[in-house]
Design a protein around this motif. Structure first.
Motif, PDB file in Angstrom:
ATOM      1  N   PHE A  14      10.376   7.161   2.960  1.00 36.16           N
ATOM      2  CA  PHE A  14      10.776   8.168   4.429  1.00 36.16           C
ATOM      3  C   PHE A  14      12.397   7.665   4.965  1.00 36.16           C
ATOM      4  CE2 PHE A  14      11.020   8.274   9.179  1.00 36.16           C
ATOM      5  CZ  PHE A  14      10.630   9.790   9.290  1.00 36.16           C
ATOM      6  N   PRO A  15      12.942   6.529   4.945  1.00 38.68           N
ATOM      7  CA  PRO A  15      14.270   6.270   5.356  1.00 38.68           C
ATOM      8  C   PRO A  15      15.150   6.988   4.319  1.00 38.68           C
ATOM      9  CG  PRO A  15      13.067   4.073   5.072  1.00 38.68           C
ATOM     10  CD  PRO A  15      11.953   5.329   4.555  1.00 38.68           C
ATOM     11  N   PHE A  67       5.581   4.502   1.478  1.00 37.17           N
ATOM     12  CA  PHE A  67       6.366   5.620   2.144  1.00 37.17           C
ATOM     13  C   PHE A  67       7.089   5.225   3.130  1.00 37.17           C
ATOM     14  CE2 PHE A  67       6.170   9.326   4.943  1.00 37.17           C
ATOM     15  CZ  PHE A  67       6.556  10.348   4.026  1.00 37.17           C
ATOM     16  N   ARG A  68       6.404   4.570   4.201  1.00 38.46           N
ATOM     17  CA  ARG A  68       7.266   4.052   5.625  1.00 38.46           C
ATOM     18  C   ARG A  68       8.412   3.386   5.378  1.00 38.46           C
ATOM     19  NH1 ARG A  68       6.429   0.344   9.524  1.00 38.46           N
ATOM     20  NH2 ARG A  68       4.757  -0.563   8.161  1.00 38.46           N
ATOM     21  N   GLY A  89      -0.694  -5.999   3.828  1.00 36.78           N
ATOM     22  CA  GLY A  89      -1.161  -5.959   5.333  1.00 36.78           C
ATOM     23  C   GLY A  89      -0.334  -4.911   6.034  1.00 36.78           C
ATOM     24  N   LEU A  90       0.659  -4.465   5.591  1.00 31.85           N
ATOM     25  CA  LEU A  90       1.601  -3.320   6.152  1.00 31.85           C
ATOM     26  C   LEU A  90       0.939  -1.951   5.980  1.00 31.85           C
ATOM     27  CD1 LEU A  90       5.224  -4.228   4.835  1.00 31.85           C
ATOM     28  CD2 LEU A  90       4.331  -4.261   7.185  1.00 31.85           C
ATOM     29  N   GLY A 125       0.880  -1.259  -0.006  1.00 31.75           N
ATOM     30  CA  GLY A 125      -0.076  -0.060  -0.058  1.00 31.75           C
ATOM     31  C   GLY A 125       0.842   1.229   0.141  1.00 31.75           C
ATOM     32  N   LYS A 126       0.165   2.333  -0.211  1.00 27.70           N
ATOM     33  CA  LYS A 126       0.865   3.801  -0.188  1.00 27.70           C
ATOM     34  C   LYS A 126       1.656   3.964   1.050  1.00 27.70           C
ATOM     35  CE  LYS A 126      -2.114   5.709  -3.784  1.00 27.70           C
ATOM     36  NZ  LYS A 126      -3.027   6.848  -4.131  1.00 27.70           N
ATOM     37  N   VAL A 127       1.008   3.607   2.170  1.00 27.49           N
ATOM     38  CA  VAL A 127       1.693   3.898   3.275  1.00 27.49           C
ATOM     39  C   VAL A 127       2.676   3.194   3.630  1.00 27.49           C
ATOM     40  CG1 VAL A 127       1.194   3.841   5.809  1.00 27.49           C
ATOM     41  CG2 VAL A 127      -0.598   4.909   4.588  1.00 27.49           C
ATOM     42  N   ALA A 128       2.745   2.170   3.141  1.00 27.76           N
ATOM     43  CA  ALA A 128       3.919   1.035   3.361  1.00 27.76           C
ATOM     44  C   ALA A 128       5.143   1.461   2.449  1.00 27.76           C
ATOM     45  CB  ALA A 128       3.515  -0.407   3.172  1.00 27.76           C
TER      46      ALA A 128
END
Length: 296
Positions: free
Chosen positions: A192-193, A187-188, A294-295, A182-185
């Motif tokens: 982001f790193p 990015f995270r 699932g992330l 997913g988009k959040v996964a």
């Protein structure tokens, strides 16, 4: 297979050097210039701060008014850089990843706090948020100090994050998304790193600017001791009252705080660079794919 001597002799250097300037001369020029412009003035301030001895230095720093000014300065700076770290990253993301009318104007507007003299910025904020404001008066309040510091520190995170976003390989993001992340996964775990060192660098520069800011806060803060007086204004008042060594002592404390933060960020970035290995991003993509969406 052995390397041919000619191949070793023509191995490319790390980079070109200044024409007609040797390594020793180049380093000497750098050291001399930094000594004259940076090191000698700092040494002079340190010497002045200790002119009355360590006891006088300690008394100047731990006095009630100086401690109140230092506390307000540090806390305000931490709050301001935290806010600008969040919104600065969002602004940089929008400027790099999105297209919209007036993008060039917005991009140029970001640099306005750099180009605008800080005392002009203070006058602008006082006109907008002063006692006769039609919006809301923030003059002579701590909120006014926060707004002034937000204004002058806005560009730092934006300008440090933008180049990283421009150079970031989007193929990794697309690969992770195609494998079900997913988009959040994405990015995270991927974006982001890579942005974190740039964000921290921007935060460190913004913090160093905030704790030493004078022009933008001197008008709107009102310089009320124990309420809205920041350290830079306190230093000026001490100089005007003839307590130069006390002003120098507080200046050394501000310098030490800024230097400690810059060194910490530099060490963090260096540790992150040493920890990088070839294939790190592909490995992250594989782990994201293994865990699936699932992330998100």
């Amino acid at each position: 297979m052995e390397s041919h001597p000619a191949t070793l002799a023509t191995r490319p250097q790390a980079g070109i050097r200044l024409p007609g300037v040797g390594v020793g001369l180049g380093r000497g020029v750098v050291v001399l210039y930094l000594s004259l412009i940076v090191m000698l003035p700092l040494a002079a301030v340190l010497d002045e701060s200790l002119s009355g001895g360590l006891g006088a230095f300690w008394d100047s720093v731990t006095g009630a008014e100086s401690m109140a000014a230092l506390k307000l300065t540090v806390i305000s700076s931490l709050i301001v850089v935290t806010i600008n770290a969040f919104f600065g990253t969002i602004i940089a993301w929008v400027l790099v990843r999105d297209e919209f009318p007036g993008k060039g104007a917005v991009n140029a507007l970001i640099d306005l706090p750099f180009a605008l003299p800080t005392i002009v910025a203070g006058l602008t904020l006082l006109t907008l948020y002063g006692p006769n404001s039609k919006i809301h008066s923030l003059a002579f309040t701590r909120a006014g100090v926060f707004v002034a510091l937000l204004f002058v520190t806005l560009p730092f995170v934006v300008r440090t994050v933008q180049p990283v976003l421009l150079e970031l390989d989007r193929e990794m993001e697309e690969a992770a998304a195609s494998l079900g992340a997913g988009k959040v996964a994405v990015f995270r775990r991927i974006v982001f790193p890579n942005l974190l060192p740039a964000i921290l660098s921007g935060v460190a520069l913004a913090f160093a600017r905030a704790i030493g800011e004078f022009g933008a806060v001197v008008l709107i803060s009102g310089n009320i001791p124990f309420k809205t007086e920041v350290s830079s204004v306190f230093i000026r008042s001490q100089i005007e009252s003839g307590n130069v060594s006390g002003a120098a002592a507080v200046s050394v404390v501000l310098l030490a705080i800024s230097l400690a933060l810059l060194i910490a960020v530099s060490l963090f970035a260096r540790m992150g660079a040493r920890g990088e290995e070839p294939g790190v991003l592909p490995g992250i993509v594989k782990r994201i794919a293994a865990r699936g969406s699932g992330l998100e």
